[in-house]
Enzyme design. Structure first.
Site, PDB file in Angstrom:
ATOM      1  N   HIS A 254       0.843  -1.189   0.000  1.00  0.00           N
ATOM      2  CA  HIS A 254       0.000   0.000   0.000  1.00  0.00           C
ATOM      3  C   HIS A 254       0.881   1.242   0.000  1.00  0.00           C
ATOM      4  O   HIS A 254       2.015   1.205   0.479  1.00  0.00           O
ATOM      5  CB  HIS A 254      -0.923   0.007   1.232  1.00  0.00           C
ATOM      6  CG  HIS A 254      -1.996   1.042   1.166  1.00  0.00           C
ATOM      7  ND1 HIS A 254      -1.838   2.292   1.706  1.00  0.00           N
ATOM      8  CD2 HIS A 254      -3.240   1.007   0.622  1.00  0.00           C
ATOM      9  CE1 HIS A 254      -2.947   2.992   1.502  1.00  0.00           C
ATOM     10  NE2 HIS A 254      -3.803   2.243   0.840  1.00  0.00           N
TER      11      HIS A 254
ATOM     12  N   ASP B 100      -7.897  -4.932  -0.449  1.00  0.00           N
ATOM     13  CA  ASP B 100      -8.339  -5.523  -1.713  1.00  0.00           C
ATOM     14  C   ASP B 100      -8.081  -7.021  -1.791  1.00  0.00           C
ATOM     15  O   ASP B 100      -8.734  -7.718  -2.557  1.00  0.00           O
ATOM     16  CB  ASP B 100      -7.656  -4.820  -2.886  1.00  0.00           C
ATOM     17  CG  ASP B 100      -8.096  -3.376  -3.029  1.00  0.00           C
ATOM     18  OD1 ASP B 100      -9.306  -3.143  -3.049  1.00  0.00           O
ATOM     19  OD2 ASP B 100      -7.233  -2.494  -3.094  1.00  0.00           O
TER      20      ASP B 100
END
Length: 488
Positions: free
Chosen positions: A365, A424
């Site tokens: 991320h 995700d």
């Protein structure tokens, strides 16, 4: 010599042959064949213009360093360029020590409340939390029981679409892409609003609440229209129900039999909460700030945010995860063999297999380093749903991908390197267990994130009326105008 040049020369020879051999049938056949090849190989006008556009829109990479450009609005140490202030959301994934990023456990705050604390609060009381979260984001305070009941009533009153809207806007002009349908649908709602350009906060709040309430209906009906017109499936349109909330309405409207379990509703509700807000710096929230600063209407601002989220670099990551999982299943003989799975993940990182981009989707991320709190919460709920659905083996595949990727990064880049699963990795798996079609993955993200978008729009209008106008350094070379008949 390339084929395009070869066939152009042959074409010229054919013309010469035609001129000097007017009666030879073989020459006619040759001319016909070569002319066809020449025509097929010649670049189209659009191809030529495309090449010209690429050539004249390329900026030398060294210029970005020369002029200290913050590409992607990122500083050289990977942190974001400070462009505004917000009280709505905060993403914390590292600490800065001597201008260097130091990994830390991730934290996400909604109006100052840590996401884990917020989630555990409504989970202890065994109720849904998306509406409460939306209230918190919009108004900056947790609602009382009476506040929440009134707010839920407002949402329920707004879930129905305007008269004739479903038939004329959704069913008659379906789209293969539900995000495209959602964006167009938002703009059409402008025409159904008697005061669309009123920038008073009361009016913007009304518009925001209506949009938040209508997004589930729009994406559900948009999907039904798509499935019916492009996939030859039966069409069913279920009206939204009062008193069941956003998550249950989505399950109710997207399923032909309207049936769902308590765990399914709880899981989708949690997913919506975790996607509702992620600070003012994420691409779609920032787009909302930029467009809102121009003084435009709510429908234009929110449709802009949807357009931003549609991009595969922002809202479509869980679809990439799903594609990667399918590829792994096709190519790993035993997906439960951690050794074989690790070998294939290494090949993905080396750009040897899958899409050859060298990325393990769902891992890593821009802000979070040691952990993504959203992933931790959703992973826990995903395991609970997997037990109910008898898909624990599938859950273990995702879990193994997470653990093995962390191992590989440490082996390849050193033990001090940190990478963690992001939300995700598990959101696509959750949607799959919920029998939600992939076409709705990103629209569901939008249905959650509109709460944050509307909050950021209101904050921009209340706090900062200055239009956003960053600088771009021109690096063009001065040129003189050339008369038309002198141009080459």
């Amino acid at each position: 010599m390339n084929k395009r040049v070869d066939y152009t020369i042959l074409g010229n020879l054919a013309i010469l042959a035609k001129k000097n051999n007017l009666t030879n049938p073989e020459v006619y056949a040759f001319i016909k064949e070569v002319s066809k090849l020449d025509q097929d190989m010649q670049p189209s006008i659009l191809e030529l213009l495309s090449d010209l556009a690429k050539k004249n829109n390329f900026i030398q990479p060294e210029y970005y360093d020369k002029y200290n450009v913050k590409r992607g609005l990122r500083n050289s140490n990977g942190t974001g360029v400070l462009v505004g202030l917000t009280e709505i959301g905060s993403v914390e994934g590292y600490k800065l020590e001597e201008n260097k990023k130091v990994p830390a456990e991730g934290q996400l705050f909604y109006r100052g409340i840590e996401i884990k604390e917020l989630v555990s609060g409504f989970q202890r009381e065994k109720r849904h939390g998306f509406e409460e979260t939306t209230y918190l984001l919009l108004f900056g305070a947790l609602p009382t029981r009476n506040d929440l009941e009134n707010f839920n009533d407002l949402l329920d009153e707004s879930r129905q679409l305007p008269a004739g809207y479903t038939e004329n806007m959704i069913l008659k002009i379906p789209s293969k892409d539900i995000m495209n349908k959602l964006q167009r649908s938002i703009l059409v709602l402008y025409s159904h609003d008697e005061t669309p350009d009123d920038l008073g906060i009361k009016n913007i709040l009304r518009q925001s609440i209506q949009l938040i309430a209508r997004f589930p209906t729009i994406i559900s009906y948009g999907y039904q229209a798509k499935a019916h017109n492009f996939d030859n499936k039966s069409l069913f349109i279920h009206p939204p129900q009062r008193g069941i909330g956003t998550a249950e309405n989505i399950l109710y409207m997207t399923r032909s039999d309207n049936q769902y379990t308590k765990t399914e509703a709880e899981t989708l509700d949690l997913s919506l909460i975790l996607h509702a807000e992620h600070g003012g710096g994420n691409n779609s929230a920032f787009a909302t700030h930029v467009v809102s600063s121009s003084g435009t209407d709510t429908y234009s601002a929110i449709s802009t945010a949807v357009g931003s989220l549609k991009g595969h670099k922002h809202g479509g990551a869980n679809i990439r995860v799903r594609e990667m999982i399918l590829n792994i299943k096709e190519n790993v003989s035993n997906i439960h063999d951690r050794g074989k799975l690790k070998d294939y993940l290494l090949k993905i990182l080396r750009k040897e297999v899958f899409n050859k981009e060298g990325l393990i989707y769902g891992m890593g991320h821009a802000v979070y380093t040691k952990s993504d709190p959203r992933a931790l919460l959703l992973k826990e709920k995903a395991h609970e749903l997997a037990i109910e659905k008898d898909t624990v083996d599938e859950f273990n595949l995702y879990k193994n991908i997470e653990e093995l990727t962390i191992e590989l990064f440490k082996e390849m880049k050193g033990k001090d390197v940190h990478i963690a699963a992001n939300v995700d990795l598990y959101s696509g798996f959750v949607y799959e267990m919920l029998n939600i079609p992939p076409e709705l993955y990103t629209p569901l993200f939008a249905t959650a994130r509109i709460a944050g978008w509307c909050a950021h729009r209101i904050e921009q209008i209340v706090s900062d009326q200055k239009i956003m106008r960053p600088a771009y350094k021109s690096v063009h070379v001065h040129k003189n105008y050339i008369p038309l008949n002198e141009r080459m």
